[in-house]
Scaffold this motif. Structure first.
Motif, short mmCIF file in Angstrom:
data_model
loop_
_atom_site.label_atom_id
_atom_site.label_comp_id
_atom_site.label_asym_id
_atom_site.label_seq_id
_atom_site.Cartn_x
_atom_site.Cartn_y
_atom_site.Cartn_z
N ALA A 160 0.80 -1.22 0.17
CA ALA A 160 -0.15 0.00 -0.15
C ALA A 160 0.87 1.24 0.03
O ALA A 160 0.73 2.15 -0.89
CB ALA A 160 -1.05 -0.17 1.18
N LEU A 161 2.11 1.24 0.76
CA LEU A 161 2.86 2.34 0.88
C LEU A 161 3.53 2.65 -0.56
O LEU A 161 3.52 3.73 -1.09
CB LEU A 161 3.80 2.21 1.95
N SER A 162 4.12 1.41 -1.06
CA SER A 162 4.79 1.56 -2.30
C SER A 162 3.75 2.13 -3.31
O SER A 162 4.39 2.85 -4.35
CB SER A 162 5.50 0.35 -2.75
N ASP A 163 2.60 1.92 -3.25
CA ASP A 163 1.40 2.35 -4.39
C ASP A 163 1.28 3.75 -4.25
O ASP A 163 0.68 4.39 -5.10
CB ASP A 163 0.12 1.53 -4.11
N LYS A 164 1.58 4.42 -3.20
CA LYS A 164 1.76 5.81 -3.11
C LYS A 164 2.51 6.51 -3.81
O LYS A 164 2.55 7.80 -3.88
CB LYS A 164 1.49 6.10 -1.57
N ASN A 165 3.66 5.79 -4.14
CA ASN A 165 4.94 6.47 -5.01
C ASN A 165 4.33 6.25 -6.57
O ASN A 165 3.73 5.34 -7.01
CB ASN A 165 6.20 5.80 -4.77
N LEU A 184 15.58 5.76 -5.28
CA LEU A 184 15.46 7.05 -4.50
C LEU A 184 16.99 7.60 -4.51
O LEU A 184 17.03 8.30 -3.42
CB LEU A 184 14.68 7.09 -3.36
N GLY A 196 4.60 8.08 -0.81
CA GLY A 196 4.90 6.52 -0.12
C GLY A 196 6.26 6.54 0.49
O GLY A 196 6.18 6.00 1.67
N ALA A 197 7.38 7.08 -0.28
CA ALA A 197 8.67 6.96 0.44
C ALA A 197 8.77 7.83 1.40
O ALA A 197 9.55 7.33 2.61
CB ALA A 197 9.57 7.44 -0.76
N GLU A 214 6.36 9.00 3.59
CA GLU A 214 5.52 8.52 4.53
C GLU A 214 6.24 7.47 5.03
O GLU A 214 6.40 7.48 6.50
CB GLU A 214 4.27 7.87 4.23
N LEU A 215 7.03 6.50 4.61
CA LEU A 215 7.80 5.40 5.14
C LEU A 215 8.95 5.95 5.99
O LEU A 215 9.06 5.31 7.07
CB LEU A 215 8.21 4.68 3.83
N MET A 216 9.44 6.96 5.53
CA MET A 216 10.75 7.49 6.26
C MET A 216 10.10 8.22 7.51
O MET A 216 10.74 8.11 8.50
CB MET A 216 11.55 8.33 5.55
#
Lengths: 454, 487
Positions: A57-62, A272, B106-107, B109-111
């Motif tokens: 889900a997090l990776s989908d936000k990128n 990144l 997403g990146a 937020e992850l950090m």
């Protein structure tokens, strides 16, 4: 509990063997005040299935670059990576080993790093390479500190056209040293002004830092640099994109003493900006001042060829406060990936990647030159990226973004005087269609029609 | 038979066809021949041969996935495979650092979330993720110390480290322009009287590893912290040994002002033959603004990069650090959760103490006290019988065990530093213990066998002296152009 293989009964048995009742007994030396009571604000553990769902889900936000027609470069390049590369570097013996301190059970890593060093020497024309540093920025900082140790002088002259991220890292690394940095401006062509550079040199000059291709994508006049800067006591450092060395002569032939940069273009991926590594190579007379791990070839007790970490008397674990650097962990696996990349592509393959990137960049530049309002004031001697200027660059970039195009990096962010500048990059992954799409869309954004394109 | 280098496998011209070339320009027309390379001396080998070359090399290497690897101070724990998969997701691996913030939510937020978890674990106020190794974390932290003192108008010139410190600590102090003052340990711990004597107004900071490299917890840490702070200094935490304290104690409560954590040790990310790692840096409130930029902040529901702090020391690393390492470490913390982290810490201590208990009859522990996550033995007795710590270490390779850290810490003679980690089972520990006991017997019965070990490795004992005296550091020449090797 995940990743703890012992069963409760084994744990009990071991506690008994240790003469304690519970694991808490091992912590009797800890003062009460420092202990976590019931107040640890961390969620309870989750299953692998839940973890996967959460991170997906997090990776989908990128939005990965593949969702765009992207021309972003500026120090991190999107090259094609052969599938065999990730297969090779995922081998557990490479990915889960430590620094190869124990040569007898680390010959695989050691030989692979030795081959990496050899590759870097071939590309740069230098005699010695270390086993990698953390990134291009810190590799430059280490090269500058190395120069200062060699000639004990305290001024560093850098080109304005050095990657601004590298300038920042250099500035940070130099905070603890009595070294002054002078920045020499570029000419109207986006090239380092060599006469100003020459004027800036004096008896305190420790080293000169050029980047070629420079941050604006322009290849510096290396032949002139060789002619002008003959004082051998001043070290000449070249920051470069190692892929460009498949086309351009090795920096050693232009009189450079230290060559460094980021190895990301050699099979590094994007991540990144976190899949990079620093390389640093130098002439052999500077070997004893080279920072970081170095692998050497030697013999074993049977007289057979073997490899090991060597010249460790330069390093922190032996020399402590007198070490050349504090570097310990480097980016071995990333460096190894670059060696695998070079092995897979080979002589012809690497040249093809470099030349195709270059062809694409020149094709794009030509296309943009036909659009009214686009200024290409910088030199056309470019490798894989270049700067174009337009009025209202941020708005133009925004309009292109709406069409799914990431046109490049807005350099006005770092260079006030170039507030209309955009740095666009092409790799071999760009197709003619994608490049044409960019050219046409830019014409449309500026003029509302496509009349200016062939 | 000599193993061939990749360069010796060159087969001449070959088309790799990984890409579709499009070559409409001639570089010589743009640049002129003086700028261009005539010959690129890389080997041309087919993919199947390249794969086999590296597979054969891989099999010569010990690793965590294939061998017990009790390398002290390196925390060679199991690297969970799900984390490799997750860091490789397109949404994490195919993003560019200069994309817009809204494409990187997403990146970011992850950090941001990762930072919150780390703050909870350590008591720090904030973290910066750029430092890409423990040593770079130290460099960042001590430069922050420097900036802090400079802004407060007190120019200080010294950093204190105990004699048991990692080599990176004094090397870092030098890189930050400080003179290193070494204080001797007493019973394996910081000698409080020495510290008081040495900590004058010129001292900027004390760099401390806790538990220290002898595997001992600095039980007087609160006293140490008081001395440091009363005299205007800062307390720096080298987090290399944080594993046994995860979820159990917080460095901030011990009085540490700035810390680094090695994600490739405590937080299970694989070490890749020496990197990539991550040595992220945390700071307590008054020092937070000295952290590297950019910082990750949250406004309403959006994450953004903050370049605001004027006191920041800049950045020691381009972009955001080793992002893929951050993804793996974040996943590790989520998976284990508060109970799992604590359990991991406790089991690392149990495993080390079990080894200590079982071996102390044979090998002299450097200190008799209970240890934390690692135990240091002195092989002085074995040395008298004719086999040194080096010989014992090399002999372990014949048992398919990676040797422990040798000759460190420097204050223990003939040191072997064993860190089993929590991810090894009792059977493996027992196997290691039996091997060590057998080797101890051999120091008496057959020391020559140890001195000439390893016997079953890919190569015999490697001549490191020769490597340093006659450096051969790169292969030159390629295929048909082969030249002799040079230094």
């Amino acid at each position: 509990m995940p990743y703890i293989p012992n069963s409760p009964s084994q744990i009990k048995e071991m506690l008994r063997a240790c003469g304690v009742k519970s694991p808490a007994d091992f912590y009797s030396d800890l003062p009460e005040e420092i202990r976590i009571k019931d107040d640890l604000d961390i969620p309870a553990g989750i299953s692998e299935q839940q973890l996967k769902r959460k991170l997906l889900a997090l990776s989908d936000k990128n939005r990965p670059l593949d969702k765009f027609n992207s021309f972003l470069g500026a120090g991190c390049y999107d090259h094609y990576i052969p599938a065999a590369l990730s297969f090779i570097i995922s081998q557990p013996e490479f990915s889960t080993a430590y620094t190869p301190y124990q040569a007898e059970c680390s010959q695989g890593a050691l030989q692979a790093i030795y081959e990496y060093q050899s590759y870097i020497c071939r590309l740069t024309g230098m005699d010695v390479s270390n086993a990698s540093l953390l990134d291009g920025g810190s590799a430059l900082a280490e090269a500058v500190l190395m120069s200062a140790r060699l000639n004990r002088r305290n001024t560093v002259i850098i080109s304005e056209a050095l990657n601004p991220e590298y300038k920042e890292v250099l500035k940070t690394y130099l905070k603890g040293h009595d070294l002054k940095t002078y920045e020499v401006q570029v000419s109207g062509e986006g090239k380092t002004d060599l006469s100003m550079f020459l004027n800036a040199c004096d008896k305190d000059t420790s080293c000169l830092v050029f980047q070629s291709p420079n941050f604006f994508g322009v290849v510096e006049n290396l032949i002139e640099i060789k002619k002008l800067f003959k004082d051998e006591s001043v070290l000449k450092i070249m920051v470069t994109n190692p892929l460009s060395l498949a086309v351009f002569k090795e920096p050693s032939s232009f009189g450079f003493d230290i060559v460094c940069g980021d190895g990301q273009p050699l099979g590094g991926g994007l991540r990144l900006g976190g899949a990079c590594f620093g390389f640093l190579a130098a002439k052999k007379e500077y070997l004893r001042q080279v920072p970081g791990r170095i692998v050497g070839k030697t013999l074993d007790s049977h007289g057979n060829v073997a490899y090991c970490l060597t010249l460790q008397a330069r390093e922190q674990h032996i020399r402590r406060e007198k070490a050349r650097s504090n570097i310990c962990s480097n980016q071995s696996l990333n460096a190894l990936a670059s060696a695998v990349y070079l092995s897979l592509l080979g002589r012809k393959g690497l040249r093809e990647v470099a030349l195709t990137s270059m062809s694409n960049a020149h094709y794009l530049r030509q296309g943009l030159s036909r659009i009214r309002g686009i200024k290409l004031t910088f030199s056309p001697l470019i490798f894989n990226e270049f700067v174009w200027f337009t009025d209202n660059a941020p708005q133009v970039l925004n309009e292109l973004y709406k069409k799914g195009i990431i046109a490049g990096y807005y350099i006005g962010k770092h260079f006030n005087k170039y507030n209309g500048g955009v740095l666009s990059c092409c790799t071999e992954k760009k197709t003619k269609e994608e490049i044409n799409d960019f050219i046409n869309s830019l014409a449309e954004v500026l003029h509302g029609e496509k009349a200016y394109i062939r | 038979m000599e193993r061939k280098l990749i360069f010796d496998k060159d087969r001449g011209c070959r088309n790799s066809s990984y890409i579709t070339p499009s070559l409409d320009i001639k570089p010589e027309e743009i640049f002129g021949g003086d700028m261009l390379r005539e010959d690129l001396s890389l080997p041309d080998i087919s993919e199947s041969e390249v794969v086999r070359h590296y597979m054969q090399l891989a099999r010569l290497n010990f690793s965590v996935d294939t061998n017990f690897y009790p390398l002290g101070s390196c925390t060679m724990k199991y690297n969970p495979k799900i984390n490799e998969y997750l860091s490789g997701l397109e949404g994490f691996s195919r993003i560019h650092p200069l994309q817009r913030e809204d494409d990187l939510q997403g990146a970011l937020e992850l950090m941001y979330e990762f930072q919150n978890l780390l703050c909870a674990l350590t008591g720090m106020k904030a973290f910066a993720f750029q430092p890409s190794s423990g040593a770079q974390g130290e460099l960042t932290g001590i430069l922050m110390v420097r900036s802090f003192h400079e802004i407060n108008g007190s120019k200080k010139s010294k950093v204190i480290v105990p004699d048991s410190a990692h080599g990176t600590n004094p090397a870092t102090a030098t890189m930050c322009g400080y003179e290193t003052v070494v204080i001797e340990s007493r019973d394996g711990l910081v000698d409080i009287h020495q510290l008081e004597k040495s900590f004058d107004e010129d001292v900027a900071a004390l760099m401390l590893t806790n538990p220290n490299t002898l595997g001992l917890f600095e039980k007087d840490i609160l006293k140490i912290s008081r001395i440091v702070h009363e005299r205007g200094g800062l307390l720096y935490y080298d987090g290399a040994n944080f594993n046994p304290l995860m979820g159990i104690a917080k460095p901030a409560l011990m009085g540490f002002d700035i810390i680094h954590l090695n994600l490739h040790k405590t937080f299970s990310t694989p070490h890749g033959c020496g990197g990539p790692g991550a040595g992220i840096v945390g700071a307590v409130e008054p020092l937070e603004e000295f952290l590297p930029l950019p910082r990750i902040k949250k406004r309403n529901k959006t994450f953004y990069l903050d370049y605001g702090s004027e006191k920041s020391l800049g950045s020691p690393r381009t972009f955001f650090g080793n992002f893929d390492v951050l993804v793996k470490a974040y996943a590790y913390i989520l998976r284990l959760g508060r109970e799992g982290l604590k359990r991991a810490a406790q089991n690392s201590v149990l495993n080390a103490n079990y080894i200590k208990k079982k071996l102390e009859k044979y090998y002299q522990p450097a200190y008799s006290k209970q240890c934390m996550h690692e135990v240091v033995f002195s092989c002085s007795e074995q040395k008298k019988r004719g086999a040194s710590a080096l010989d014992i270490a090399k002999r372990l390779i014949d048992y398919r065990i990676h040797p422990p850290t040798m000759y460190f810490p420097l204050i223990v003679k003939e040191a072997l530093m064993v860190e089993p980690t929590e991810t090894e089972n009792k059977e493996m520990l027992d196997y290691f213990i039996r091997a060590m006991i057998k080797i101890d017997e051999d120091t008496e019965k057959n020391p020559q066998k140890l001195k000439s070990s390893p016997h079953k490795a890919a190569v015999g004992r490697v001549d490191e002296t020769r490597a340093a005296r006659m450096p051969v550091l790169a292969h030159t020449g390629c295929g048909k152009h082969k030249k002799s090797q040079k230094t």
